[in-house]
Scaffold this motif. Structure first.
Motif, short mmCIF file in Angstrom:
data_model
loop_
_atom_site.label_atom_id
_atom_site.label_comp_id
_atom_site.label_asym_id
_atom_site.label_seq_id
_atom_site.Cartn_x
_atom_site.Cartn_y
_atom_site.Cartn_z
N MET A 1 0.85 -1.19 0.00
CA MET A 1 0.00 0.00 0.00
C MET A 1 0.88 1.24 0.00
SD MET A 1 -3.41 0.86 1.10
CE MET A 1 -4.10 2.43 1.44
N HIS A 2 0.56 2.19 -0.82
CA HIS A 2 1.33 3.42 -0.93
C HIS A 2 0.82 4.46 0.06
CE1 HIS A 2 3.50 2.31 -4.61
NE2 HIS A 2 2.43 1.59 -4.86
N GLU A 3 1.74 5.21 0.65
CA GLU A 3 1.39 6.29 1.58
C GLU A 3 0.92 7.50 0.78
OE1 GLU A 3 2.12 6.60 5.05
OE2 GLU A 3 2.70 4.51 5.26
N HIS A 4 0.01 8.26 1.35
CA HIS A 4 -0.44 9.50 0.73
C HIS A 4 0.64 10.58 0.93
CE1 HIS A 4 -4.33 7.48 0.91
NE2 HIS A 4 -4.73 8.35 -0.01
N ARG A 5 0.98 11.27 -0.12
CA ARG A 5 2.01 12.30 -0.08
C ARG A 5 1.46 13.65 0.37
NH1 ARG A 5 4.58 13.60 -5.67
NH2 ARG A 5 4.15 15.77 -5.39
N LYS A 33 -8.67 11.97 1.77
CA LYS A 33 -7.81 10.92 1.23
C LYS A 33 -8.67 9.70 0.93
CE LYS A 33 -3.84 12.26 4.02
NZ LYS A 33 -2.86 11.78 5.01
N ARG A 39 -2.35 1.53 -7.86
CA ARG A 39 -1.18 1.76 -7.00
C ARG A 39 -0.84 3.24 -6.82
NH1 ARG A 39 3.46 -2.29 -8.53
NH2 ARG A 39 3.02 -1.62 -10.64
N PRO A 41 -2.29 6.59 -4.72
CA PRO A 41 -3.29 7.09 -3.77
C PRO A 41 -4.21 8.10 -4.44
CG PRO A 41 -1.12 7.09 -2.77
CD PRO A 41 -0.93 6.79 -4.23
N TYR A 43 -7.24 11.26 -4.00
CA TYR A 43 -7.62 12.39 -3.14
C TYR A 43 -8.92 13.00 -3.63
CZ TYR A 43 -2.72 12.25 -1.78
OH TYR A 43 -1.50 11.84 -1.33
N GLU A 58 -2.84 10.62 -7.13
CA GLU A 58 -1.71 11.43 -6.68
C GLU A 58 -0.80 11.87 -7.82
OE1 GLU A 58 0.25 10.77 -2.71
OE2 GLU A 58 1.72 9.86 -4.07
#
Length: 89
Positions: A1-5, A33, A39, A41, A43, A58
């Motif tokens: 899982m990718h983190e939100h920037r 979010k 893959r 994130p 918004y 993102e």
């Protein structure tokens, strides 16, 4: 899982490109979010100029905080300074 920037409340821009012609970028505020799609994130974003929110990935967004900080620094550097002279009366 990718983190939100980007954080909720952060100002971002979405580069607006039509073919090879680059037009003005669109400015938004992150309002929420969402889970990743392909893959990347996602918004919820909103512009002051629009009545609706958008859902974007993102990779469609860029941070603008650094650009604003640079503009503030340049304004402070080149802004005329107010000089107060002593009262001689």
């Amino acid at each position: 899982m990718h983190e939100h920037r980007f954080a909720i409340g952060q100002s971002v821009r979405m580069p607006n490109r039509l073919g090879t012609l680059k037009t003005d970028d669109l400015l938004f505020t992150v309002t929420g979010k969402m889970p990743a799609r392909d893959r990347s994130p996602q918004y919820r974003i909103r512009s002051e100029e629009e009545r609706h929110e958008r859902v974007v990935t993102e990779d469609m967004l860029e941070a603008i905080a650094q650009q604003l900080e640079m503009a503030d620094a340049a304004e402070q550097l080149f802004a005329p300074k107010k000089i107060t002279l002593p009262n001689t009366n």
